[in-house]
Design a protein around this motif. Structure first.
Motif, PDB file in Angstrom:
ATOM      1  N   THR A  14      40.644  43.612  49.488  1.00 54.46           N
ATOM      2  CA  THR A  14      40.590  42.895  48.199  1.00 54.46           C
ATOM      3  C   THR A  14      40.070  41.479  48.417  1.00 54.46           C
ATOM      4  O   THR A  14      39.249  40.978  47.655  1.00 54.46           O
ATOM      5  N   MET A  15      40.572  40.845  49.494  1.00 57.33           N
ATOM      6  CA  MET A  15      40.108  39.478  49.798  1.00 57.33           C
ATOM      7  C   MET A  15      38.596  39.450  49.989  1.00 57.33           C
ATOM      8  O   MET A  15      37.883  38.603  49.459  1.00 57.33           O
ATOM      9  N   LEU A  16      38.117  40.439  50.779  1.00 59.39           N
ATOM     10  CA  LEU A  16      36.673  40.500  51.047  1.00 59.39           C
ATOM     11  C   LEU A  16      35.887  40.759  49.762  1.00 59.39           C
ATOM     12  O   LEU A  16      34.850  40.165  49.506  1.00 59.39           O
ATOM     13  N   GLU A  17      36.459  41.651  48.920  1.00 60.59           N
ATOM     14  CA  GLU A  17      35.788  42.009  47.673  1.00 60.59           C
ATOM     15  C   GLU A  17      35.646  40.784  46.761  1.00 60.59           C
ATOM     16  O   GLU A  17      34.595  40.531  46.189  1.00 60.59           O
ATOM     17  N   ILE A  18      36.736  39.990  46.687  1.00 57.47           N
ATOM     18  CA  ILE A  18      36.689  38.784  45.837  1.00 57.47           C
ATOM     19  C   ILE A  18      35.605  37.844  46.355  1.00 57.47           C
ATOM     20  O   ILE A  18      34.779  37.335  45.602  1.00 57.47           O
ATOM     21  N   THR A  19      35.597  37.643  47.673  1.00 55.78           N
ATOM     22  CA  THR A  19      34.602  36.729  48.260  1.00 55.78           C
ATOM     23  C   THR A  19      33.195  37.220  47.967  1.00 55.78           C
ATOM     24  O   THR A  19      32.322  36.439  47.598  1.00 55.78           O
ATOM     25  N   ALA A  75      30.351  35.428  45.690  1.00 56.21           N
ATOM     26  CA  ALA A  75      29.081  35.042  46.314  1.00 56.21           C
ATOM     27  C   ALA A  75      27.908  35.800  45.690  1.00 56.21           C
ATOM     28  O   ALA A  75      26.759  35.531  45.999  1.00 56.21           O
ATOM     29  N   GLY A  76      28.213  36.788  44.824  1.00 56.25           N
ATOM     30  CA  GLY A  76      27.156  37.551  44.143  1.00 56.25           C
ATOM     31  C   GLY A  76      26.483  38.571  45.053  1.00 56.25           C
ATOM     32  O   GLY A  76      25.338  38.952  44.822  1.00 56.25           O
ATOM     33  N   VAL A  77      27.210  38.991  46.107  1.00 52.31           N
ATOM     34  CA  VAL A  77      26.622  39.958  47.047  1.00 52.31           C
ATOM     35  C   VAL A  77      26.530  41.342  46.398  1.00 52.31           C
ATOM     36  O   VAL A  77      25.523  42.031  46.511  1.00 52.31           O
ATOM     37  N   ASN A  78      27.611  41.731  45.698  1.00 49.26           N
ATOM     38  CA  ASN A  78      27.617  43.073  45.072  1.00 49.26           C
ATOM     39  C   ASN A  78      26.954  43.035  43.713  1.00 49.26           C
ATOM     40  O   ASN A  78      27.507  42.483  42.770  1.00 49.26           O
ATOM     41  N   LEU A  99      46.648  38.732  44.483  1.00 49.46           N
ATOM     42  CA  LEU A  99      45.173  38.797  44.539  1.00 49.46           C
ATOM     43  C   LEU A  99      44.577  39.514  43.325  1.00 49.46           C
ATOM     44  O   LEU A  99      43.391  39.399  43.040  1.00 49.46           O
ATOM     45  N   GLY A 100      45.453  40.250  42.581  1.00 50.43           N
ATOM     46  CA  GLY A 100      44.966  41.080  41.463  1.00 50.43           C
ATOM     47  C   GLY A 100      44.162  40.285  40.446  1.00 50.43           C
ATOM     48  O   GLY A 100      43.025  40.649  40.108  1.00 50.43           O
ATOM     49  N   LEU A 101      44.726  39.181  39.948  1.00 52.20           N
ATOM     50  CA  LEU A 101      44.036  38.420  38.893  1.00 52.20           C
ATOM     51  C   LEU A 101      42.788  37.702  39.429  1.00 52.20           C
ATOM     52  O   LEU A 101      41.831  37.517  38.698  1.00 52.20           O
ATOM     53  N   SER A 102      42.817  37.328  40.715  1.00 53.41           N
ATOM     54  CA  SER A 102      41.612  36.699  41.303  1.00 53.41           C
ATOM     55  C   SER A 102      40.472  37.707  41.277  1.00 53.41           C
ATOM     56  O   SER A 102      39.335  37.373  40.958  1.00 53.41           O
ATOM     57  N   LEU A 103      40.814  38.958  41.618  1.00 55.93           N
ATOM     58  CA  LEU A 103      39.784  40.006  41.624  1.00 55.93           C
ATOM     59  C   LEU A 103      39.303  40.283  40.195  1.00 55.93           C
ATOM     60  O   LEU A 103      38.096  40.421  39.950  1.00 55.93           O
ATOM     61  N   VAL A 104      40.268  40.321  39.245  1.00 63.56           N
ATOM     62  CA  VAL A 104      39.910  40.562  37.835  1.00 63.56           C
ATOM     63  C   VAL A 104      38.917  39.496  37.368  1.00 63.56           C
ATOM     64  O   VAL A 104      37.897  39.796  36.752  1.00 63.56           O
ATOM     65  N   LYS A 105      39.213  38.246  37.701  1.00 64.49           N
ATOM     66  CA  LYS A 105      38.334  37.142  37.259  1.00 64.49           C
ATOM     67  C   LYS A 105      36.951  37.265  37.909  1.00 64.49           C
ATOM     68  O   LYS A 105      35.925  37.131  37.241  1.00 64.49           O
ATOM     69  N   ALA A 106      36.954  37.533  39.225  1.00 62.30           N
ATOM     70  CA  ALA A 106      35.668  37.629  39.931  1.00 62.30           C
ATOM     71  C   ALA A 106      34.826  38.771  39.352  1.00 62.30           C
ATOM     72  O   ALA A 106      33.619  38.613  39.120  1.00 62.30           O
ATOM     73  N   TYR A 107      35.467  39.923  39.084  1.00 67.62           N
ATOM     74  CA  TYR A 107      34.747  41.058  38.516  1.00 67.62           C
ATOM     75  C   TYR A 107      34.235  40.728  37.116  1.00 67.62           C
ATOM     76  O   TYR A 107      33.083  40.998  36.785  1.00 67.62           O
ATOM     77  N   THR A 108      35.125  40.142  36.289  1.00 69.55           N
ATOM     78  CA  THR A 108      34.746  39.843  34.893  1.00 69.55           C
ATOM     79  C   THR A 108      33.522  38.940  34.876  1.00 69.55           C
ATOM     80  O   THR A 108      32.580  39.166  34.115  1.00 69.55           O
ATOM     81  N   GLU A 109      33.557  37.908  35.705  1.00 69.44           N
ATOM     82  CA  GLU A 109      32.418  36.982  35.698  1.00 69.44           C
ATOM     83  C   GLU A 109      31.158  37.633  36.239  1.00 69.44           C
ATOM     84  O   GLU A 109      30.060  37.339  35.788  1.00 69.44           O
ATOM     85  N   SER A 110      31.333  38.560  37.203  1.00 69.73           N
ATOM     86  CA  SER A 110      30.126  39.194  37.774  1.00 69.73           C
ATOM     87  C   SER A 110      29.463  40.147  36.781  1.00 69.73           C
ATOM     88  O   SER A 110      28.310  40.484  36.917  1.00 69.73           O
TER      89      SER A 110
END
Ligand code: ADP
Length: 472
Positions: free
Chosen positions: A304-309, A313-316, A433-444
């Motif tokens: 999850t940590m890697l996924e957020i990063t 970073a816009g890698v995915n 880490l759940g909400l950090s991932l949610v935010k990163a996904y939403t913005e992406s």
């Protein structure tokens, strides 16, 4: 040693600013003086020229009235230029022969005059010039004019008095200039020093901080405006660094805690198995199962940590496709129905019949399930959780609302930070880490996420997406 000190001083801002002030001051006052000097000179010369022209007019009418003798008598009567060095008069004929003159012993180097040809706008033929003689040491302003077509007059007036007068002015300015240089250097030094002392405070603070005194700040009150601004910016930069360091420390503590707990548990299980008399294969199987479970949790956390990063970073890159949002939400609810039921939580939906969205299906799925999971996890028994979707002003809105424990005002700004958990005692499962991932996904996927929450009353997370095909 002395040379080195001097070189250092020469390169200092204090020296340069002082020099600059002094130079600016001296050049401006010199320009002012020169302009004044030339104005005075021009006015004096102009007055002299007008006087000379008046004289010529006077003698022209006298010549017509009383003839050459009348002019001679008038010059003698007026007793002008009795001291031959003050000036001279000469009457001459059209051939340049001198018919009469005052004492010319001082002016003997002046060439013979000629009748000037060009007439001015008053009809007077005259020529005005500055004569230099005695190797340029003496000067005179002279007018040569035609009294009649046959006679001319030359009047010369020494410029000695004018130069004496201008010399006094020049000397006065020289004294003034020296005092001005001194005063401007002093003022420049004082002003430059003031700015430098203030700047020194910023430098001292920076030096102290580099030695580890992180709480040091620049005193900004009573300083020059620019330095005040520099100090304020410097202080706010330090505050920001301080906050960053604090949050990094907190994240480190959290990571350490979240890594240490499962590792300690794995170690505990293994130790227990070693100490226990029960060496059966089942006991070892249990140990292996628990170890796998703990390792999975650890791997998931790291993933999850890697996924957020990577998302940040816009890698995915997102894979946009059109699909039925209502179906996605219903499927997510189906997953959570059993858990909701076990907590006697009423999981309600408010959905249109159909709502097509163009987005990354996998990411949206994770976003919705994460929010639903939290809503159920942070709600006590017998409460309700509602999920709704609608289109408003060209936007697709998804609300996940619960009547659970809510989030306090202090925690609310931090919940999207990595490893942030409002419950410090960590009584509920999760690593923050759940909400950090949610935010990163939403913005992406070009969406936005908002939260409204009241402590002990419940929370509402809102997702907002543009209802267009414009998704990367
Ligand atoms: P966690 O794994 O702890 O749930 P999250 O990143 O999902 O981590 O959430 C961060 C923190 O925000 C949680 O620890 C919890 O304190 C708070 N939180 C998240 N969702 C809710 C909610 N629906 N109601 C109350 N608090 C919530």
């Amino acid at each position: 040693m002395f040379l080195e000190k001097f070189r250092e001083f020469k390169n200092s801002l204090l020296f340069r600013l002082t020099l600059l002030y002094a130079l600016a001051f001296v050049s401006l006052s010199s320009i002012g003086f020169l302009a004044f000097y030339y104005r005075i000179y021009a006015v004096t010369m102009n007055t002299l020229d007008v006087e000379l022209q008046d004289e010529v007019s006077k003698y022209t009418s006298l010549l017509t009235k009383s003839g050459l003798e009348g002019v001679r008598a008038a010059i003698a009567d007026e007793g002008k230029f009795e001291d031959g060095e003050d000036g001279f008069y000469r009457i001459f004929d059209s051939n340049g022969n001198i018919l009469m003159s005052t004492d010319m012993s001082f002016w003997k180097t002046i060439p013979r005059p000629n009748l000037p040809a060009n007439k001015d706008h008053m009809g007077m033929a005259h020529e005005i010039q500055t004569l230099k003689f005695h190797d340029g040491d003496s000067k005179a302003r002279s007018i040569t004019a035609a009294l009649t077509p046959d006679y001319g007059i030359q009047i010369g007036e020494s410029l000695e008095e004018v130069s004496d007068y201008l010399d006094i002015f020049l000397n006065l300015f020289s004294v003034l200039a020296v005092s001005l240089i001194l005063v401007s250097t002093l003022i420049g030094w004082f002003l430059a020093r003031r700015a430098i002392v203030d700047m020194q405070e910023v430098t001292d603070t920076a030096q102290e901080i580099s030695k580890g005194v992180f709480h040091r700040r620049v005193h900004v009150n009573g300083r020059l405006k620019e330095i005040q601004r520099l100090g304020t910016t410097f202080n706010s930069m330090l505050d920001r660094i301080d906050t960053l360091l604090r949050s990094m420390k907190e994240i480190n503590d959290n990571i350490a805690h979240d890594l240490r707990s499962p590792l300690a548990r794995i170690r505990g299980i293994a130790e227990m198995n070693l100490i226990k008399d029960d060496n059966s294969i089942d006991a070892y199987k249990d140990m292996a199962a628990s170890t796998i479970e703990e390792c999975d949790a650890l791997i998931e956390m790291i993933n999850t940590m890697l996924e957020i990063t990577e998302e940040e970073a816009g890698v995915n890159k997102s894979q946009a496709e059109s699909f039925e949002l209502v179906q996605l939400i219903q499927e997510a609810c189906d997953i959570f129905h059993p858990i909701a039921k076990s907590k006697k939580i009423d999981l309600k939906t408010s959905l249109p019949e159909s709502l097509i969205i163009k987005s990354d299906r996998r990411k949206l799925q994770r976003i919705v399930t994460n929010l639903l999971e939290n809503a159920i996890k942070y709600s006590p028994e017998n409460k309700s959780v509602a999920i709704s979707a609608s289109v408003q002003n060209g936007e697709i809105l998804i609300d996940v609302e619960d009547a659970g424990i809510g989030i306090s005002k202090n925690d609310l700004p931090h919940i999207f930070e990595r490893f942030y958990r409002c419950d410090r005692s960590r009584s509920r499962s999760g690593v923050g880490l759940g909400l950090s991932l949610v935010k990163a996904y939403t913005e992406s996927i070009n969406g936005q996420i908002y939260v409204k929450s009241l402590f002990n009353q419940g929370s509402c997370f809102t997702l907002r997406f543009l209802n267009s095909d414009d998704v990367n």
